[in-house]
Write an enzyme that holds these catalytic residues in place. Structure first.
Site, short mmCIF file in Angstrom:
data_model
loop_
_atom_site.label_atom_id
_atom_site.label_comp_id
_atom_site.label_asym_id
_atom_site.label_seq_id
_atom_site.Cartn_x
_atom_site.Cartn_y
_atom_site.Cartn_z
N GLU A 85 -4.83 7.67 -2.93
CA GLU A 85 -5.29 6.41 -2.37
C GLU A 85 -5.59 5.40 -3.49
O GLU A 85 -5.49 4.19 -3.28
CB GLU A 85 -6.52 6.66 -1.49
CG GLU A 85 -6.90 5.53 -0.57
CD GLU A 85 -5.90 5.23 0.54
OE1 GLU A 85 -4.92 5.98 0.70
OE2 GLU A 85 -6.08 4.21 1.23
N HIS A 89 0.83 -1.20 0.00
CA HIS A 89 0.00 0.00 0.00
C HIS A 89 0.87 1.26 0.00
O HIS A 89 0.71 2.14 -0.86
CB HIS A 89 -0.91 -0.04 1.24
CG HIS A 89 -1.85 1.12 1.36
ND1 HIS A 89 -3.17 1.06 0.99
CD2 HIS A 89 -1.65 2.39 1.80
CE1 HIS A 89 -3.74 2.23 1.20
NE2 HIS A 89 -2.84 3.06 1.69
N GLU A 90 1.79 1.33 0.93
CA GLU A 90 2.62 2.53 1.04
C GLU A 90 3.55 2.67 -0.17
O GLU A 90 3.83 3.78 -0.63
CB GLU A 90 3.42 2.52 2.35
CG GLU A 90 2.57 2.51 3.62
CD GLU A 90 1.51 3.61 3.69
OE1 GLU A 90 1.70 4.67 3.05
OE2 GLU A 90 0.47 3.39 4.35
N HIS A 118 1.67 4.46 -2.82
CA HIS A 118 1.72 5.91 -2.62
C HIS A 118 3.07 6.47 -3.07
O HIS A 118 3.15 7.50 -3.74
CB HIS A 118 1.55 6.24 -1.12
CG HIS A 118 0.14 6.18 -0.62
ND1 HIS A 118 -0.87 6.95 -1.15
CD2 HIS A 118 -0.43 5.46 0.38
CE1 HIS A 118 -2.00 6.70 -0.49
NE2 HIS A 118 -1.77 5.80 0.44
ZN ZN Z 1 -3.19 5.13 1.88
#
Ligand code: ZN
Length: 495
Positions: free
Chosen positions: A289, A259-260, A263
């Site tokens: 997101e 997830h990170e 980003h």
């Molecule tokens: Zn996030």
């Protein structure tokens, strides 16, 4: 233009320096450093704000003669930042930060003791100040527009209302069906393979290896530990992530890293020509997101992904995964189960948690919900939508920190990210028809190149709506995400 660029570069440097101090605070700083660190960050942020709102910036903006498209975008965005920064009087900013200071402590106490009444007067104050904030910023239809616009520029509340309504009609019955089938298969199902012993170092290496395979450039990034995972940017060439490892549960560390990294790859992919300008940033929280969710869910929780990585996962975790097939892993990481806590929610139920908060925020700001009635309003929606009812407010209305931080208008961006990720993924599928084959072979370069070209490189030059129109031909739309979850989960409602 040069004078404007110099001024904006100084502001950007100050903000990035503050970000380094904040990153250090969450990763390496000893506890004792907290008070002085808060002052240091405040000094840098205040200096950046003063530079932005100074006559020098306004004068440079008026005098600037754009020669390129980038110049034009830079002037447009810098002017918008300046207007937003000057519209809110400093007395209001101070009142908001003071109220947050009190509210955060009260929220912690209220949650620890399960007493909503401790937090209630602070939330009332936050709502009043949020309304003042919205009035100062200005809006077209309703105060919520102004607060949403802070995080999701150009998105209207009415768009979100319409999109969420379409989503809810599909999601509530889908969750009911999936829950029924989950209950019937749980006794025999293989869902628990992600619980077991997953040693720290192996988790760390495995997660980072996949992030690197995705295209997260570790010569321009790094990963550290923190209590709450996040990504942060100091320049296009230094974008960092953090993670948190649980040795008894595979999902939080691994999917947190993916997830990170999603980003971080966004910010690493911004056009280098935009460095040291306000354009070198994510264009909205929803788009940001969408990047993290796509790598985490559409890719990292897909069957082709596990067909590729299962042999190395078995090798990394021989104790826990020796007998686990790709299909078993795929099912285990996609388990759907209504739960009370948003941050633990699965992909399908997650958006309902967000829609619940959005409805209550709007009702609070419109004066349609008395703050004292919030706990019951919360629990009623949980029961109606997810079929479960919190037995205490810590598991209900008090679970998230956001309102105590004054962040009303923030929650919808989480769900927007999910929806946008599916919109972009469908558009990408049209351009890369053999995508599953690529994923099954561990080839992520075509995916990253598509995202670079259509999303990352633009920074703030294109808004979320511009990006969606250019790639999907529409604005915000829940239909692709609904198609995605139905295709992924419906086979499992039978038996
Ligand atoms: Zn996030």
């Amino acid at each position: 233009m040069q004078q404007l660029r110099d001024q904006l570069a100084r502001i950007t440097d100050l903000n990035h320096a503050a970000a380094i101090l904040e990153w250090d605070q969450e990763t390496y700083m000893p506890e004792g450093g907290a008070a002085s660190r808060a002052r240091q960050v405040a000094t840098l942020r205040t200096m950046a704000h003063e530079l932005l709102t100074s006559d020098l910036t306004a004068g440079a903006l008026d005098a600037a003669r754009p020669e390129t498209d980038v110049d034009q975008d830079l002037i447009r965005i810098a002017r918008r930042d300046l207007e937003k920064a000057t519209r809110v009087p400093s007395t209001l900013i101070n009142a908001i930060s003071e109220a947050q200071g009190h509210a955060k402590g009260a929220w912690q106490k209220a949650r620890a003791t399960n007493t909503f009444s401790v937090f209630m007067p602070h939330l009332e104050r936050i709502v009043d100040l949020s309304l003042e904030h919205a009035e100062a910023l200005g809006y077209d239809d309703e105060p919520y527009d102004a607060l949403l616009d802070i995080h999701e520029p150009d998105m209207k509340t009415s768009d979100v209302v319409a999109t969420f309504a379409a989503l809810k009609d599909v999601l509530v019955p889908l969750v009911r069906d999936l829950t029924k089938s989950a209950a019937s298969t749980r006794k025999t199902g293989p869902d628990n393979v992600v619980h077991g012993h997953f040693p720290h170092d192996e988790q760390w290496d495995f997660g980072l290896r996949v992030a690197r395979d995705f295209g997260y450039d570790l010569t321009r990034g790094r990963q550290d530990h923190s209590a709450h995972p996040f990504s942060t940017t100091f320049s296009i060439d230094d974008v960092r992530i953090t993670t948190r490892i649980d040795e008894s549960f595979f999902n939080p560390g691994f999917f947190g890293t993916l997830h990170e990294a999603g980003h971080a790859m966004y910010e690493q992919g911004i056009d280098p020509a935009l460095e040291r300008t306000p354009l070198a940033d994510g264009t909205s929280l929803g788009i940001h997101e969408s990047q993290s969710r796509m790598w985490e869910n559409q890719i990292g929780r897909s069957l082709p992904f596990w067909e590729h990585y299962m042999p190395s996962a078995r090798e990394a975790f021989p104790g826990a995964l020796a007998d686990v097939s790709a299909e078993m892993m795929f099912r285990a990481v996609n388990r759907v189960e209504p739960s009370l806590i948003r941050v633990e929610a699965d992909e399908v139920t997650y958006n309902l948690h967000i829609m619940l908060r959005f409805e209550l925020e709007r009702a609070m700001l419109a004066g349609e919900a008395a703050i004292g009635d919030l706990p019951a309003a919360w629990n009623d929606r949980m029961e109606a939508w997810l079929g479960i009812r919190p037995t205490n407010d810590a598991d209900g209305v008090l679970q998230d920190i956001h309102w105590s931080l004054g962040a009303l208008g923030y929650f919808p961006t989480y769900a927007l990210g999910n929806l946008i990720s599916a919109q972009l993924f469908e558009a990408m599928h049209r351009d890369i028809p053999d995508m599953d084959t690529h994923i099954r072979a561990g080839e992520f370069a075509p995916i990253l190149a598509w995202l670079r070209r259509n999303v990352h490189v633009w920074g703030r030059r294109r808004s979320a709506t511009d990006i969606l129109k250019a790639t999907c031909g529409t604005g915000l739309d829940a239909a692709p995400w609904i198609r995605y979850v139905k295709a992924k989960y419906t086979p499992y409602t039978i038996g």
